[in-house]
Design a protein around this motif. Structure first.
Motif, short mmCIF file in Angstrom:
data_model
loop_
_atom_site.label_atom_id
_atom_site.label_comp_id
_atom_site.label_asym_id
_atom_site.label_seq_id
_atom_site.Cartn_x
_atom_site.Cartn_y
_atom_site.Cartn_z
N MET A 1 0.85 -1.17 0.00
CA MET A 1 0.00 0.00 0.00
C MET A 1 0.89 1.24 0.00
N ASP A 2 0.54 2.19 -0.83
CA ASP A 2 1.29 3.44 -0.95
C ASP A 2 0.71 4.46 0.02
N ILE A 3 1.27 4.54 1.23
CA ILE A 3 0.78 5.44 2.27
C ILE A 3 0.94 6.90 1.85
N THR A 4 2.03 7.24 1.21
CA THR A 4 2.26 8.62 0.79
C THR A 4 1.20 9.04 -0.22
N GLY A 5 0.92 8.20 -1.17
CA GLY A 5 -0.10 8.50 -2.17
C GLY A 5 -1.48 8.64 -1.54
N MET A 6 -1.76 7.78 -0.55
CA MET A 6 -3.04 7.84 0.13
C MET A 6 -3.17 9.14 0.92
N ARG A 7 -2.11 9.53 1.61
CA ARG A 7 -2.15 10.79 2.36
C ARG A 7 -2.37 11.98 1.44
N TRP A 8 -1.71 11.96 0.28
CA TRP A 8 -1.89 13.05 -0.69
C TRP A 8 -3.33 13.10 -1.17
N ALA A 9 -3.91 11.94 -1.47
CA ALA A 9 -5.29 11.89 -1.96
C ALA A 9 -6.27 12.38 -0.90
N VAL A 10 -6.06 11.98 0.34
CA VAL A 10 -6.95 12.41 1.43
C VAL A 10 -6.82 13.91 1.64
N ALA A 11 -5.60 14.43 1.64
CA ALA A 11 -5.39 15.87 1.82
C ALA A 11 -6.07 16.66 0.70
N ALA A 12 -5.96 16.17 -0.52
CA ALA A 12 -6.60 16.85 -1.66
C ALA A 12 -8.12 16.83 -1.51
N GLU A 13 -8.66 15.71 -1.04
CA GLU A 13 -10.11 15.60 -0.86
C GLU A 13 -10.60 16.53 0.25
N VAL A 14 -9.87 16.61 1.34
CA VAL A 14 -10.25 17.51 2.44
C VAL A 14 -10.27 18.95 1.96
N THR A 15 -9.28 19.34 1.19
CA THR A 15 -9.23 20.69 0.64
C THR A 15 -10.40 20.94 -0.29
N ARG A 16 -10.68 19.98 -1.14
CA ARG A 16 -11.79 20.12 -2.08
C ARG A 16 -13.12 20.25 -1.34
N MET A 17 -13.31 19.48 -0.29
CA MET A 17 -14.56 19.52 0.46
C MET A 17 -14.72 20.87 1.17
N ALA A 18 -13.65 21.44 1.68
CA ALA A 18 -13.74 22.76 2.31
C ALA A 18 -14.20 23.79 1.29
N ASP A 19 -13.65 23.73 0.09
CA ASP A 19 -14.07 24.65 -0.98
C ASP A 19 -15.52 24.40 -1.37
N TYR A 20 -15.92 23.14 -1.40
CA TYR A 20 -17.29 22.76 -1.74
C TYR A 20 -18.27 23.32 -0.70
N GLU A 21 -17.90 23.22 0.58
CA GLU A 21 -18.76 23.75 1.63
C GLU A 21 -18.88 25.27 1.52
N THR A 22 -17.78 25.93 1.24
CA THR A 22 -17.82 27.39 1.04
C THR A 22 -18.76 27.75 -0.09
N GLY A 23 -18.70 26.99 -1.17
CA GLY A 23 -19.60 27.21 -2.29
C GLY A 23 -21.06 26.98 -1.93
N PHE A 24 -21.31 25.94 -1.11
CA PHE A 24 -22.66 25.66 -0.64
C PHE A 24 -23.24 26.85 0.11
N TRP A 25 -22.46 27.39 1.05
CA TRP A 25 -22.96 28.53 1.83
C TRP A 25 -23.14 29.77 0.96
N ALA A 26 -22.33 29.95 -0.05
CA ALA A 26 -22.51 31.07 -0.97
C ALA A 26 -23.84 30.92 -1.72
N ILE A 27 -24.16 29.71 -2.13
CA ILE A 27 -25.44 29.46 -2.81
C ILE A 27 -26.60 29.73 -1.85
#
Length: 69
Positions: A1-27
């Motif tokens: 299992m590629d732990i580094t790759g998994m951490r990168w993917a999770v970090a990217a998803e967390v960032t994306r979700m924060a932006d998504y939530e910001t967009g939700f509240w703007a709507i």
């Protein structure tokens, strides 16, 4: 299992979700919906999805589908 790759993917998803939530509240704000009401709807959507109802796993999209247009 590629732990580094998994951490990168999770970090990217967390960032994306924060932006998504910001967009939700703007709507929500743009629609003139009370944030308290929208927050309660978001809680209900999470419960709804957790109970296996609905065809989506996205509580933000579910809430927006419940809002008047």
């Amino acid at each position: 299992m590629d732990i580094t790759g998994m951490r990168w993917a999770v970090a990217a998803e967390v960032t994306r979700m924060a932006d998504y939530e910001t967009g939700f509240w703007a709507i929500v704000d743009g629609m003139g919906v009370d944030r308290g009401r929208a927050g309660r709807m978001l809680d209900a959507a999470v419960d709804w999805i957790g109970a296996g109802r609905g065809a989506t796993s996205d509580p933000y999209a579910l809430v927006l589908s419940w809002m008047p247009r």
